[in-house]
Design an enzyme around this catalytic site. Structure first.
Site, PDB file in Angstrom:
ATOM      1  N   GLY A   8       0.480  -9.346   0.860  1.00 23.48           N
ATOM      2  CA  GLY A   8       1.252  -8.190   0.393  1.00 23.48           C
ATOM      3  C   GLY A   8       2.690  -8.283   0.845  1.00 23.48           C
ATOM      4  CE1 TYR A 150      -4.876   3.536   1.480  1.00 25.32           C
ATOM      5  CE2 TYR A 150      -4.795   5.440   2.941  1.00 25.32           C
ATOM      6  CZ  TYR A 150      -4.338   4.185   2.578  1.00 25.32           C
ATOM      7  OH  TYR A 150      -3.356   3.581   3.330  1.00 25.32           O
TER       8      TYR A 150
END
Length: 228
Positions: A8, A150
């Protein structure tokens, strides 16, 4: 020369960490889905800091993508000293309204992506007595309505990190648990510190400081946030 892998890495926290490590002289292997951004960023790092940078498309939810990335990294550098597991995606909504597809997607990236990434690089990290830094969230031990998918994925990432540490004492595992950070996670960046947001560079600076601690010191997790 030490070698660091950052997932990322094209923007946000991953980008800030990669640049901070370049300043410290690390050779870098950077992975992200945003290939154009990653290639441009890699060139900047090489020009500004004189470090070797390998960049590649990486989708941590795709086992084959991860295998190809890890293979390329190990072939290029021969081993890894530091793995920064940063790739992640947000997911809101009530648990009874989240679709099966969205639930699977957030777990594939935020949880199984963490497990697969560490697993692939673990042999090299054990050989070099390296370090793994997993970026989770301040909510990795919380219950939060309207963000259950999440939150659960971050609980899982935390559990993977802690279990890998218990099973592999020769490697240091650090869970980074930042509060709100001014990244694309909250929309377009540009929020003020006074609004309660840290900057990605704050996370990077903390990690670099942890890496400079004596070898016999293990910091298992760090929970940190803005003072506002």
């Amino acid at each position: 020369m030490k070698v660091a892998v950052v997932t990322g890495a094209s923007k946000g926290i991953g980008r800030a960490i990669a640049e901070a490590l370049a300043k410290e002289g690390y050779s870098l292997a950077l992975g992200a889905r945003s290939v154009d951004l990653l290639e441009e960023f890699s060139k900047e790092l090489e020009e500004n800091y004189g470090v070797k940078v390998l960049n590649s498309h990486l989708d941590v939810s795709d086992p084959q993508s991860l295998k190809e990335f890890a293979g390329a990294v190990l072939q290029e550098f021969g081993g890894v000293d530091l793995l920064v597991v940063n790739a992640g995606i947000p997911m809101g909504g009530r648990l009874d309204e989240v679709s099966d597809e969205d639930m699977e997607r957030v777990f594939q990236v935020n949880a199984l992506g963490v497990w697969r990434t560490i697993k692939l690089f673990l042999p090299s990290l054990k050989e070099r007595k390296g370090t793994v830094a997993v970026v989770t969230s301040y909510i990795s031990t919380m219950i939060l309505a309207n963000a259950g998918a999440y939150v659960a994925s971050k609980w899982a990432a935390r559990a993977f990190t802690k279990t890998f540490q218990a099973e592999n004492p020769e490697v240091k595992f650090i869970e980074l648990r930042p509060g709100m950070v001014d990244t694309y996670f909250y929309g377009r960046p540009g929020r003020k510190i006074e609004e309660g947001f840290m900057k990605p560079e704050d996370v990077a600076e903390l990690l670099v400081a942890l890496l400079k601690l004596p070898k016999h010191v293990l910091v298992e997790e760090v929970l940190f946030r803005s003072v506002y």
